[in-house]
Design a protein around this motif. Sequence first.
Motif, PDB file in Angstrom:
ATOM      1  N   ASP A 149      -2.831   9.274   4.602  1.00  0.00           N
ATOM      2  CA  ASP A 149      -2.653   9.494   5.798  1.00  0.00           C
ATOM      3  C   ASP A 149      -2.501  10.743   6.379  1.00  0.00           C
ATOM      4  N   LYS A 156       1.512   5.095   0.649  1.00  0.00           N
ATOM      5  CA  LYS A 156       0.984   5.935   1.540  1.00  0.00           C
ATOM      6  C   LYS A 156       1.401   7.386   1.161  1.00  0.00           C
ATOM      7  N   GLN A 158       7.005   3.993  -1.791  1.00  0.00           N
ATOM      8  CA  GLN A 158       5.792   3.508  -1.047  1.00  0.00           C
ATOM      9  C   GLN A 158       5.502   4.682   0.274  1.00  0.00           C
ATOM     10  N   THR A 159       6.117   5.785   0.496  1.00  0.00           N
ATOM     11  CA  THR A 159       5.832   6.471   1.350  1.00  0.00           C
ATOM     12  C   THR A 159       6.039   8.075   0.848  1.00  0.00           C
ATOM     13  N   VAL A 168      -3.597   2.833  -2.821  1.00  0.00           N
ATOM     14  CA  VAL A 168      -2.951   4.225  -2.456  1.00  0.00           C
ATOM     15  C   VAL A 168      -4.042   4.805  -1.435  1.00  0.00           C
ATOM     16  N   ILE A 169      -3.362   5.232  -0.085  1.00  0.00           N
ATOM     17  CA  ILE A 169      -4.290   5.680   0.909  1.00  0.00           C
ATOM     18  C   ILE A 169      -3.588   7.122   1.154  1.00  0.00           C
ATOM     19  N   ALA A 186      -4.654   9.839  -4.818  1.00  0.00           N
ATOM     20  CA  ALA A 186      -4.714   8.613  -4.409  1.00  0.00           C
ATOM     21  C   ALA A 186      -5.690   7.582  -5.124  1.00  0.00           C
ATOM     22  N   MET A 193       0.959  10.896   2.875  1.00  0.00           N
ATOM     23  CA  MET A 193       0.908  11.579   4.235  1.00  0.00           C
ATOM     24  C   MET A 193       0.552  12.990   3.867  1.00  0.00           C
ATOM     25  N   THR A 250       0.783  -1.145   0.047  1.00  0.00           N
ATOM     26  CA  THR A 250       0.068   0.066   0.055  1.00  0.00           C
ATOM     27  C   THR A 250       0.774   1.269   0.056  1.00  0.00           C
TER      28      THR A 250
END
Length: 319
Positions: free
Chosen positions: A62, A29, A84-85, A59-60, A48, A31, A27
Amino acid sequence: MKRRQFAALAALTLALAAPAALAQDRTLKIMVGFPPGGSADVIARLLAQKMAVTLGQPVIVDNKPGAAGRLVLGELKRAAPDGQTLVLSPSGAMVIAPWLYSNIGYDPIKDFTPVSRIVTFDFAVTAGPAAPQGDLKSVLGWMKANPSKASYGTSGAGTVPHFAGLLLSQVAGVPITHVPYRGGAPAAQDLIGGQIPLMVDTASETLEHHKAGKVRILAVTGEQRSRALPDVPTLKEQGINMAADAFFGLYGPPGMSADVVARLDRAVADALRQPDVQEKIYNFGLVPNHAPSADLAATQASHLKRWEAPIKASGFKAE
């Protein structure tokens, strides 16, 4: 012999392909250093949704509010450089905050990998009922003649609007006192109520009040007129030689590979080309304005240099 060579080659091909396949099972992320509902959050969720389809992986978003978007940047610089971040950051955290804090906790140039510029936007200079009728030059002339009444409100101290107003004061040669608020909405209410004569902030904060005739947007601070305010001239069109704009950028941790950055940037570009995404961004008073990694880095460096002199001249330091 050939059969063994073919088997070895096939094994090597699978091994090289494995990280990409594994990435799609993870996933990604994004932010955001602000609460849900604001422009940064909305843009991140638009990205996302579209990037998940293009990249073929979840894709989320946060939300991690704190320190005007700086908290998540401190976390980002410690993340693995695997793509990934990410963080969707307003430019203020990258180009204003470094001049305000003696120990900000990150280096805006060295500690992050620019991925894509997402949107650009400028600000509106808005007069309320406490200011006299007329154009911006007339209002500034009134302020010069009435220094005790000369003030402008913004959404907060240490923000881009704060220093855009300061720069306007310097370039116009008119001392104007800054009145910081905790957000654009309370500043707009005091503008309407006559507690302050002028406000400098994003056009979205005063646009509806302008349309209703409660306030008057006298100028926009960008190089070009705003799509939302085609009849409102820029500062330069009114003889005030300055411009102030801002942007949202997508950033990753330091050390990301060029291939990973390019893959993410292609997904961003694809998202920003879609009409529904563009329309939603325009509705926030922002402009979808994609640029790849190198261009985002150049824009950031230019804005960082632009704000150094006026911020240092102001003597303002954040607590």
